[in-house]
Write an enzyme that holds these catalytic residues in place. Structure first.
Site, mmCIF file in Angstrom:
data_model
loop_
_atom_site.group_PDB
_atom_site.id
_atom_site.type_symbol
_atom_site.label_atom_id
_atom_site.label_comp_id
_atom_site.label_asym_id
_atom_site.label_seq_id
_atom_site.Cartn_x
_atom_site.Cartn_y
_atom_site.Cartn_z
ATOM 1 N N LYS A 252 30.885 -6.100 33.503
ATOM 2 C CA LYS A 252 29.966 -5.076 33.999
ATOM 3 C C LYS A 252 29.994 -5.015 35.529
ATOM 4 C CE LYS A 252 26.728 -5.239 30.088
ATOM 5 N NZ LYS A 252 25.390 -5.710 29.657
ATOM 6 N N TYR B 118 26.777 3.313 23.958
ATOM 7 C CA TYR B 118 25.585 2.599 23.489
ATOM 8 C C TYR B 118 24.908 3.375 22.374
ATOM 9 C CZ TYR B 118 26.006 -0.813 27.256
ATOM 10 O OH TYR B 118 26.456 -1.823 28.066
ATOM 11 N N ARG C 214 31.394 -13.599 21.381
ATOM 12 C CA ARG C 214 29.925 -13.643 21.537
ATOM 13 C C ARG C 214 29.462 -15.052 21.891
ATOM 14 N NH1 ARG C 214 27.067 -8.826 22.049
ATOM 15 N NH2 ARG C 214 25.263 -10.129 21.691
ATOM 16 N N THR D 24 21.955 -12.619 25.266
ATOM 17 C CA THR D 24 21.781 -11.405 26.085
ATOM 18 C C THR D 24 20.967 -11.677 27.355
ATOM 19 O OG1 THR D 24 21.734 -10.110 24.047
ATOM 20 C CG2 THR D 24 20.905 -9.025 26.029
ATOM 21 N N ARG E 236 27.166 -16.096 30.576
ATOM 22 C CA ARG E 236 25.857 -15.676 31.081
ATOM 23 C C ARG E 236 25.014 -16.872 31.517
ATOM 24 N NH1 ARG E 236 24.950 -11.169 26.286
ATOM 25 N NH2 ARG E 236 25.948 -9.398 27.327
ATOM 26 N N ASN F 140 23.742 -8.997 33.245
ATOM 27 C CA ASN F 140 24.248 -10.171 32.516
ATOM 28 C C ASN F 140 25.777 -10.209 32.437
ATOM 29 O OD1 ASN F 140 24.566 -8.120 30.732
ATOM 30 N ND2 ASN F 140 23.223 -8.933 29.147
ATOM 31 N N HIS G 42 29.789 -7.105 28.753
ATOM 32 C CA HIS G 42 29.496 -6.506 27.455
ATOM 33 C C HIS G 42 30.481 -7.083 26.464
ATOM 34 C CE1 HIS G 42 28.880 -3.721 24.170
ATOM 35 N NE2 HIS G 42 30.207 -3.713 24.059
ATOM 36 N N GLU H 110 34.083 0.794 19.308
ATOM 37 C CA GLU H 110 34.179 0.688 20.760
ATOM 38 C C GLU H 110 35.631 0.691 21.230
ATOM 39 O OE1 GLU H 110 29.980 -1.779 21.338
ATOM 40 O OE2 GLU H 110 31.863 -2.766 21.826
#
Ligand code: ADP
Ligand code: MG
Length: 201
Positions: free
Chosen positions: A20, A60, A129, A135, A146, A166, A169, A180
């Site tokens: 990001k 999104y 993930r 998140t 993160r 954060n 994505h 996506e």
């Protein structure tokens, strides 16, 4: 022994990640990509893009489930710190809070270029993930991207009327990943090749 097509599909699972704007602006692109590369995931596509709000509006989800999830992350953080959701946000309606957060999210992700890539490997979506972490950076474990590089929470972000910064994505599940990837990459931008150690290398 014949190749089990089911196993091949699991091994070749693909997932979408992008660094990001805060990750790009803080010079963390290399650090972030290195973490995925070193665990054995294969980069099969990569590019820098400056996403527009229109594009992110397609990326999104807009459904209630997604919006309520965003709202409930605000509630989770506010409750943990004993802060009143109603007093701070003016409402306890998770859908309404989710709508607001989604608007801030489009502002944030369209504020500077991002680096997008597609990663391939065994259960890539879950692995990615795990490496990315929770998140909300305040809840993300050390050792995750993160947890190691970010320190943000909806308690401050939402009072400042902005999304959580954060750094990355990552697709939330296999279905999201497929949608996506086809939104961000054309088939010609994705490559199949062996990584060192793979059969045929
Ligand atoms: P993830 O990125 O971990 O999949 P979500 O899909 O739920 O998380 O949310 C998308 C992004 O929206 C998050 O990465 C974060 O930047 C932002 N976000 C989520 N919940 C909140 C919140 N309550 N307040 C501010 N920003 C949020
Ligand atoms: Mg998500």
């Amino acid at each position: 022994m014949g190749v089990n097509p089911h196993m091949e599909a699991i091994r070749r699972e693909r997932t979408l990640v992008f660094v990001k704007p805060d990750g790009v602006q803080r010079g963390l692109v290399g650090e972030i990509i290195a973490r995925f590369e070193r665990c054995g995931l294969k980069i099969v596509g990569m590019k820098m893009v400056w996403p527009t709000k229109e594009f992110l509006d397609r990326h999104y989800p807009k459904d209630e489930t997604f919006l309520v999830t965003l709202g409930s992350k605000t509630r989770e953080a506010f409750e943990t710190y004993g802060m009143s959701l109603k007093a701070s946000m003016g409402t306890e309606d998770l859908l309404e809070i989710g709508r607001r957060v989604r608007g801030w999210l489009l502002d944030y992700v369209s504020s500077a270029p991002v680096v997008a890539f597609v990663l391939e490997g065994t259960q890539a979506t879950s692995v990615v993930r795990k490496i990315v972490g929770h998140t909300l950076p305040v809840f993300a474990q050390p050792g995750t991207i993160r947890g190691d590089f970010a320190i943000d929470s909806p308690t401050v972000a939402n009072l400042e009327q902005r999304a959580i910064r954060n750094l990355v994505h990552a697709s939330g599940n296999v279905e999201e990943a497929e949608k996506e990837i086809s939104l961000w990459f054309s088939p010609e931008e994705l490559f199949s090749y062996p990584r060192a150690g793979e059969e045929g290398f």
